[in-house]
Design an enzyme around this catalytic site. Sequence first.
Site, PDB file in Angstrom:
ATOM      1  N   HIS A  38       0.839  -1.205   0.000  1.00  0.00           N
ATOM      2  CA  HIS A  38       0.000   0.000   0.000  1.00  0.00           C
ATOM      3  C   HIS A  38       0.870   1.250   0.000  1.00  0.00           C
ATOM      4  CE1 HIS A  38       1.154  -0.496   4.191  1.00  0.00           C
ATOM      5  NE2 HIS A  38       1.054   0.829   4.274  1.00  0.00           N
ATOM      6  N   THR A  91       0.765   4.651   1.955  1.00  0.00           N
ATOM      7  CA  THR A  91       0.134   5.389   3.063  1.00  0.00           C
ATOM      8  C   THR A  91      -0.079   6.849   2.648  1.00  0.00           C
ATOM      9  OG1 THR A  91       1.310   3.988   4.647  1.00  0.00           O
ATOM     10  CG2 THR A  91       0.387   6.054   5.500  1.00  0.00           C
ATOM     11  N   THR A  97       6.181   0.588   0.638  1.00  0.00           N
ATOM     12  CA  THR A  97       7.225  -0.204   1.297  1.00  0.00           C
ATOM     13  C   THR A  97       7.161  -1.628   0.750  1.00  0.00           C
ATOM     14  OG1 THR A  97       7.151   1.090   3.332  1.00  0.00           O
ATOM     15  CG2 THR A  97       8.036  -1.142   3.511  1.00  0.00           C
ATOM     16  N   HIS A 141       5.175   6.587  -1.477  1.00  0.00           N
ATOM     17  CA  HIS A 141       5.936   5.361  -1.767  1.00  0.00           C
ATOM     18  C   HIS A 141       5.160   4.134  -1.323  1.00  0.00           C
ATOM     19  CE1 HIS A 141       6.477   5.876   2.498  1.00  0.00           C
ATOM     20  NE2 HIS A 141       6.719   4.561   2.548  1.00  0.00           N
TER      21      HIS A 141
HETATM   22  P1  2AM Z   1       5.067   2.989   5.216  1.00  0.00           P
HETATM   23  O1  2AM Z   1       3.922   3.817   4.737  1.00  0.00           O
HETATM   24  O2  2AM Z   1       6.374   3.550   4.866  1.00  0.00           O
HETATM   25  O3  2AM Z   1       4.990   1.575   4.771  1.00  0.00           O
HETATM   26  C1  2AM Z   1       1.742   1.050   9.461  1.00  0.00           C
HETATM   27  O4  2AM Z   1       2.876   1.110  10.244  1.00  0.00           O
HETATM   28  C2  2AM Z   1       1.900   1.854   8.186  1.00  0.00           C
HETATM   29  O5  2AM Z   1       1.968   3.246   8.492  1.00  0.00           O
HETATM   30  C3  2AM Z   1       3.147   1.521   7.427  1.00  0.00           C
HETATM   31  O6  2AM Z   1       2.763   1.437   6.105  1.00  0.00           O
HETATM   32  C4  2AM Z   1       4.101   2.645   7.739  1.00  0.00           C
HETATM   33  O7  2AM Z   1       5.072   3.006   6.830  1.00  0.00           O
HETATM   34  C5  2AM Z   1       3.179   3.788   8.050  1.00  0.00           C
HETATM   35  N1  2AM Z   1       3.727   4.615   9.125  1.00  0.00           N
HETATM   36  C6  2AM Z   1       4.075   4.214  10.367  1.00  0.00           C
HETATM   37  N2  2AM Z   1       4.485   5.251  11.111  1.00  0.00           N
HETATM   38  C7  2AM Z   1       4.408   6.345  10.325  1.00  0.00           C
HETATM   39  C8  2AM Z   1       4.701   7.731  10.503  1.00  0.00           C
HETATM   40  N3  2AM Z   1       5.144   8.207  11.677  1.00  0.00           N
HETATM   41  N4  2AM Z   1       4.511   8.558   9.462  1.00  0.00           N
HETATM   42  C9  2AM Z   1       4.057   8.104   8.293  1.00  0.00           C
HETATM   43  N5  2AM Z   1       3.763   6.815   8.056  1.00  0.00           N
HETATM   44  C10 2AM Z   1       3.936   5.940   9.048  1.00  0.00           C
END
Ligand code: 2AM
Length: 218
Positions: free
Chosen positions: A69, A71, A155, A153
Amino acid sequence: GPLNETSLPLYFGWFLFSSVQDKVGCTAMDFLKTLDTLEGFKNHIADFTEQPEKEVDLEQYFETKGILHCTTKFCDYGKADGASEYAKNPVVKKCYGSVFELSLTALFVTPRTVGARVCLTDEQLKLWPADTEKESEADVPGSAALPVGSRAHITLGCAKDVEPVQTGLDLLQILTLPTGEVVEEMELGSLRYYGEGRWMLDLREPICAAACFSSFYG
Ligand code: 2AM
């Protein structure tokens, strides 16, 4: 009613269709498989291991992290700044459950993470919190000067003991650096090195990935 007051999600984002997850996952695996055999990569192997005489198997080095996904807003069940404002945004409500086509324009690898850069359209940027890159400034100096949406992005994997939040920071860091030297022209595109184990492959043909805008509660 009580349902309206239920907690906010862990995060909002675009979730890749499962067929697309397979396609993107395979492309990433093929890339890693090729990358760790390149002389150019082996020359910098010390970035990835304290035993540079050994080879690194990048497919083993990274662990995958659930549904692929992108975010848009990390809400942390309401604890994150701006979480409820985001959830209440009419554009977010209107688009919830809608299908979008994400354009993946690059793959990047660091000793911590592997990910895909997402290039957002103007319509998709309406779902992107405008202060994301500014708020990243404390973690990655220079982020605030990057265009809005630069952090977008997917992950694809994380090294042992690394949290996925690191992937966006690694991407921002690469984007703040001067364009790296091309180390190899690969079938997928030009591979550039940015120092300290940071690699980015600019895709000749962006990958078009169908994804549903939704949220994840966990
Ligand atoms: P990602 O988007 O880089 O993959 C659950 O942990 C999801 O939320 C993951 O997809 C993670 O990273 C994102 N995430 C976790 N902490 C975050 C933060 N402080 N800021 C933005 N995205 C975060």
